[in-house]
Design a protein around this motif. Structure first.
Motif, PDB file in Angstrom:
ATOM      1  N   HIS A  11       0.996  -0.983   0.071  1.00 27.69           N
ATOM      2  CA  HIS A  11      -0.189  -0.148   0.119  1.00 27.69           C
ATOM      3  C   HIS A  11       1.110   0.733   0.364  1.00 27.69           C
ATOM      4  O   HIS A  11       1.344   1.749   0.909  1.00 27.69           O
ATOM      5  CB  HIS A  11      -0.876   0.597   1.376  1.00 27.69           C
ATOM      6  N   VAL A  12       0.700   2.138  -0.915  1.00 25.01           N
ATOM      7  CA  VAL A  12       1.293   3.144  -1.733  1.00 25.01           C
ATOM      8  C   VAL A  12       1.029   4.506  -1.233  1.00 25.01           C
ATOM      9  O   VAL A  12       0.500   4.644  -2.447  1.00 25.01           O
ATOM     10  CB  VAL A  12       2.658   2.874  -2.627  1.00 25.01           C
ATOM     11  N   VAL A  13       1.029   5.161  -0.782  1.00 24.57           N
ATOM     12  CA  VAL A  13       0.253   6.748  -1.043  1.00 24.57           C
ATOM     13  C   VAL A  13       1.510   7.611  -1.694  1.00 24.57           C
ATOM     14  O   VAL A  13       2.762   7.329  -1.588  1.00 24.57           O
ATOM     15  CB  VAL A  13       1.036   8.267   0.805  1.00 24.57           C
ATOM     16  N   LEU A  14       0.295   7.863  -2.550  1.00 23.81           N
ATOM     17  CA  LEU A  14       0.934   9.343  -3.061  1.00 23.81           C
ATOM     18  C   LEU A  14       1.102  10.249  -3.272  1.00 23.81           C
ATOM     19  O   LEU A  14      -0.115  10.805  -2.480  1.00 23.81           O
ATOM     20  CB  LEU A  14       0.675   9.291  -5.138  1.00 23.81           C
ATOM     21  N   ALA A  58       1.129  -1.666  -7.137  1.00 26.33           N
ATOM     22  CA  ALA A  58       1.297  -1.137  -5.284  1.00 26.33           C
ATOM     23  C   ALA A  58      -0.277  -1.118  -5.483  1.00 26.33           C
ATOM     24  O   ALA A  58      -1.295   0.001  -6.306  1.00 26.33           O
ATOM     25  CB  ALA A  58       1.906  -0.184  -5.000  1.00 26.33           C
ATOM     26  N   ARG A  59      -1.154  -1.164  -4.221  1.00 24.32           N
ATOM     27  CA  ARG A  59      -2.576  -0.352  -3.696  1.00 24.32           C
ATOM     28  C   ARG A  59      -2.059   0.923  -3.100  1.00 24.32           C
ATOM     29  O   ARG A  59      -1.198   1.674  -2.464  1.00 24.32           O
ATOM     30  CB  ARG A  59      -2.880  -1.420  -2.886  1.00 24.32           C
ATOM     31  N   LEU A  60      -2.450   1.698  -4.731  1.00 24.76           N
ATOM     32  CA  LEU A  60      -2.153   3.200  -4.651  1.00 24.76           C
ATOM     33  C   LEU A  60      -3.200   3.870  -4.049  1.00 24.76           C
ATOM     34  O   LEU A  60      -3.993   3.706  -3.986  1.00 24.76           O
ATOM     35  CB  LEU A  60      -1.639   3.724  -5.862  1.00 24.76           C
ATOM     36  N   ARG A  61      -2.729   5.248  -2.991  1.00 27.44           N
ATOM     37  CA  ARG A  61      -3.511   6.255  -2.627  1.00 27.44           C
ATOM     38  C   ARG A  61      -2.826   7.827  -2.553  1.00 27.44           C
ATOM     39  O   ARG A  61      -2.304   7.584  -2.822  1.00 27.44           O
ATOM     40  CB  ARG A  61      -4.411   5.672  -1.411  1.00 27.44           C
ATOM     41  N   ALA A  62      -3.810   8.814  -3.631  1.00 29.45           N
ATOM     42  CA  ALA A  62      -3.334  10.008  -3.710  1.00 29.45           C
ATOM     43  C   ALA A  62      -3.765  10.721  -2.961  1.00 29.45           C
ATOM     44  O   ALA A  62      -4.866  11.179  -3.036  1.00 29.45           O
ATOM     45  CB  ALA A  62      -3.375   9.852  -5.567  1.00 29.45           C
ATOM     46  N   GLU A  63      -2.906  11.688  -2.215  1.00 29.93           N
ATOM     47  CA  GLU A  63      -3.444  13.349  -2.306  1.00 29.93           C
ATOM     48  C   GLU A  63      -1.940  14.448  -2.170  1.00 29.93           C
ATOM     49  O   GLU A  63      -1.201  13.869  -2.104  1.00 29.93           O
ATOM     50  CB  GLU A  63      -2.894  12.716  -0.358  1.00 29.93           C
ATOM     51  N   VAL A  85       4.339  12.842   6.275  1.00 28.29           N
ATOM     52  CA  VAL A  85       4.994  11.928   5.884  1.00 28.29           C
ATOM     53  C   VAL A  85       4.972  11.401   7.282  1.00 28.29           C
ATOM     54  O   VAL A  85       5.103  10.124   6.737  1.00 28.29           O
ATOM     55  CB  VAL A  85       6.706  12.410   4.878  1.00 28.29           C
ATOM     56  N   ALA A  86       5.594  11.700   7.805  1.00 29.38           N
ATOM     57  CA  ALA A  86       5.614  10.740   9.383  1.00 29.38           C
ATOM     58  C   ALA A  86       4.497  10.050  10.358  1.00 29.38           C
ATOM     59  O   ALA A  86       4.405   9.080   9.977  1.00 29.38           O
ATOM     60  CB  ALA A  86       6.150  11.328  10.274  1.00 29.38           C
ATOM     61  N   ALA A  87       3.495  11.062   9.700  1.00 35.00           N
ATOM     62  CA  ALA A  87       2.422  10.547   9.980  1.00 35.00           C
ATOM     63  C   ALA A  87       1.560   9.367   9.293  1.00 35.00           C
ATOM     64  O   ALA A  87       0.871   8.383   9.964  1.00 35.00           O
ATOM     65  CB  ALA A  87       1.180  12.053  10.076  1.00 35.00           C
ATOM     66  N   LEU A  88       1.962   9.607   8.033  1.00 41.50           N
ATOM     67  CA  LEU A  88       1.943   8.607   6.907  1.00 41.50           C
ATOM     68  C   LEU A  88       2.477   7.193   7.749  1.00 41.50           C
ATOM     69  O   LEU A  88       1.799   6.514   7.338  1.00 41.50           O
ATOM     70  CB  LEU A  88       2.198   8.428   5.469  1.00 41.50           C
ATOM     71  N   ASP A  95       2.561   1.360   3.550  1.00 45.63           N
ATOM     72  CA  ASP A  95       3.514   0.795   3.853  1.00 45.63           C
ATOM     73  C   ASP A  95       4.994   1.801   2.789  1.00 45.63           C
ATOM     74  O   ASP A  95       5.943   0.937   3.443  1.00 45.63           O
ATOM     75  CB  ASP A  95       3.391  -0.681   2.639  1.00 45.63           C
ATOM     76  N   ALA A  96       4.908   2.447   2.030  1.00 43.52           N
ATOM     77  CA  ALA A  96       5.248   3.775   1.744  1.00 43.52           C
ATOM     78  C   ALA A  96       4.991   4.728   0.978  1.00 43.52           C
ATOM     79  O   ALA A  96       4.080   4.493   0.727  1.00 43.52           O
ATOM     80  CB  ALA A  96       6.353   2.323   0.470  1.00 43.52           C
ATOM     81  N   VAL A  97       5.557   6.104   1.294  1.00 38.46           N
ATOM     82  CA  VAL A  97       5.435   7.023   0.361  1.00 38.46           C
ATOM     83  C   VAL A  97       6.131   7.937  -0.943  1.00 38.46           C
ATOM     84  O   VAL A  97       7.691   6.935  -0.204  1.00 38.46           O
ATOM     85  CB  VAL A  97       5.412   7.909   1.330  1.00 38.46           C
ATOM     86  N   VAL A  98       5.311   7.864  -1.633  1.00 36.96           N
ATOM     87  CA  VAL A  98       6.155   8.257  -3.084  1.00 36.96           C
ATOM     88  C   VAL A  98       5.810   9.648  -2.964  1.00 36.96           C
ATOM     89  O   VAL A  98       4.517  10.124  -3.129  1.00 36.96           O
ATOM     90  CB  VAL A  98       5.633   7.558  -4.268  1.00 36.96           C
ATOM     91  N   ILE A  99       6.608  11.136  -2.795  1.00 30.81           N
ATOM     92  CA  ILE A  99       6.286  11.859  -3.054  1.00 30.81           C
ATOM     93  C   ILE A  99       6.636  12.508  -4.204  1.00 30.81           C
ATOM     94  O   ILE A  99       8.256  13.162  -4.883  1.00 30.81           O
ATOM     95  CB  ILE A  99       6.605  12.922  -1.502  1.00 30.81           C
ATOM     96  N   THR A 100       5.526  13.541  -4.899  1.00 29.05           N
ATOM     97  CA  THR A 100       5.927  13.449  -6.592  1.00 29.05           C
ATOM     98  C   THR A 100       6.557  15.424  -6.011  1.00 29.05           C
ATOM     99  O   THR A 100       6.004  15.975  -5.689  1.00 29.05           O
ATOM    100  CB  THR A 100       5.236  14.340  -7.592  1.00 29.05           C
TER     101      THR A 100
END
Length: 338
Positions: A11-14, A58-63, A85-88, A95-100
């Motif tokens: 589960h990756v947050v974008l 990955a299972r993605l959630r975008a914010e 990012v720390a809160a996520l 499981d992971a965070v990707v930052i654009t």
């Protein structure tokens, strides 16, 4: 990934912050698109939809946290991003965070997160040198590779990573080295690994402490002290340093020639500033490790030298050190350690 059960995917947050990767120009005929475009106009949801195969990784959630040119990143926004990012990372279902991120200050943001977010989960930054409307847009591939790296368990515990141009860099080392080319990001000690056939392949590990081993925790930092940077050139003026001090700068990074050289005509004025309580940090505008006492008696003057941190990273490390220390000898040890 074909045929894999979706529930088995990470589960990756974008997290979108804007930048060129979220930019658009006048059309596909823009060519490389290095100038005629507007940054930060495409949302992170739209970016994700434009990359084929992304949701197979990955299972993605975008914010969308910000929608800005990265030149507009202030310390306040940097702190806000780090807290987010720390809160996520504290969430069990992440499981992971990707930052654009825009490329102009991407290396600074990555380094700050590398030192302040206490998590071993993969945190990956990416961006692009060209907007999505350019014929040779690099953003889609960079985002695809960033998610591919973040989704792999082997990426955990390596500190904050920067994925650009099929290379995986450590946030401690990476820097933007060209204004237009897609291979603009490089590390003086080389990348940690490469993205090969959609998977990270690792070649070295980072020795310096980071994330969970860092003494700095974003949860303990309310604000960053003001730190200025002055870049060396011929015919410098002391008034620039004095102005930083008058603005309340707790430290000034002197981005010196070569090994952090201080011109003879500036040594007395800088010593006066140090006597007034302003920390002086010698860095190099050219890169490479510095020697303490190389061109001035740093110990006697109470000055600090960087190791191989460039001036922009030295600014952040000095600010973080000043949240805990005032003694220059202890701050010097921070620079040797990180």
């Amino acid at each position: 990934m074909q045929g894999m059960d979706a529930s088995a995917l990470s589960h990756v947050v974008l997290l979108g912050t804007g930048g060129t990767i979220a930019g658009a120009g006048g059309g596909a005929t823009t060519g490389a698109g290095s100038a005629a475009y507007q940054a930060a106009v495409v949302t992170i949801d739209e970016l994700a939809r434009q990359v084929p195969g992304l949701r197979q990784l990955a299972r993605l959630r975008a914010e969308q946290l910000f929608q800005i040119d990265s030149a507009d990143f202030t310390d306040e926004r940097l702190l806000q991003l780090a807290r987010k990012v720390a809160a996520l990372c504290r969430q069990d279902d992440v499981d992971a965070v990707v930052i654009t991120h825009g490329t102009d200050t991407l290396e600074e943001t990555a380094y700050f997160l590398h030192l302040t977010v206490h998590s071993s989960k993969p945190i990956v930054l990416t961006g692009s040198m060209r907007p999505g409307t350019a014929v040779s847009a690099d953003g889609p591939a960079n985002l695809l590779h960033a998610v591919a790296v973040a989704a792999q368990p082997s990426s955990a515990g390596r500190g904050v990573l920067v994925v650009m141009d099929e290379q995986v860099h450590s946030a401690r080392d990476v820097a933007k080295t060209h204004s237009q080319r897609v291979e603009a990001f490089a590390s003086p000690h080389g990348p940690l690994g490469l993205v090969v056939e959609g998977m990270p392949r690792w070649y070295r590990a980072l020795e310096r402490p980071h994330t969970v081993a860092s003494a700095f925790d974003i949860e303990d930092i309310e604000a960053l002290p003001l730190v200025g940077v002055v870049t060396s050139h011929g015919n410098m003026r002391r008034e620039i340093y004095d102005q930083w001090a008058s603005l309340g700068a707790r430290a000034i990074v002197h981005a010196g020639f070569g090994g952090g050289t201080v011109p003879a005509y500036l040594k007395a004025p800088l010593a006066e500033l140090r006597a007034r309580g302003v920390l002086l940090v010698r860095a190099s505008r050219t890169g490479g490790p510095l020697a303490r006492g190389g061109c001035v008696d740093d110990e006697a003057l109470g000055w600090v030298v960087t190791d191989d941190q460039n001036p922009q990273r030295a600014r952040l490390l000095a600010a973080l050190a000043l949240t805990q220390e005032r003694d220059p000898e202890r701050i010097q040890q921070v620079f040797w350690r990180y």
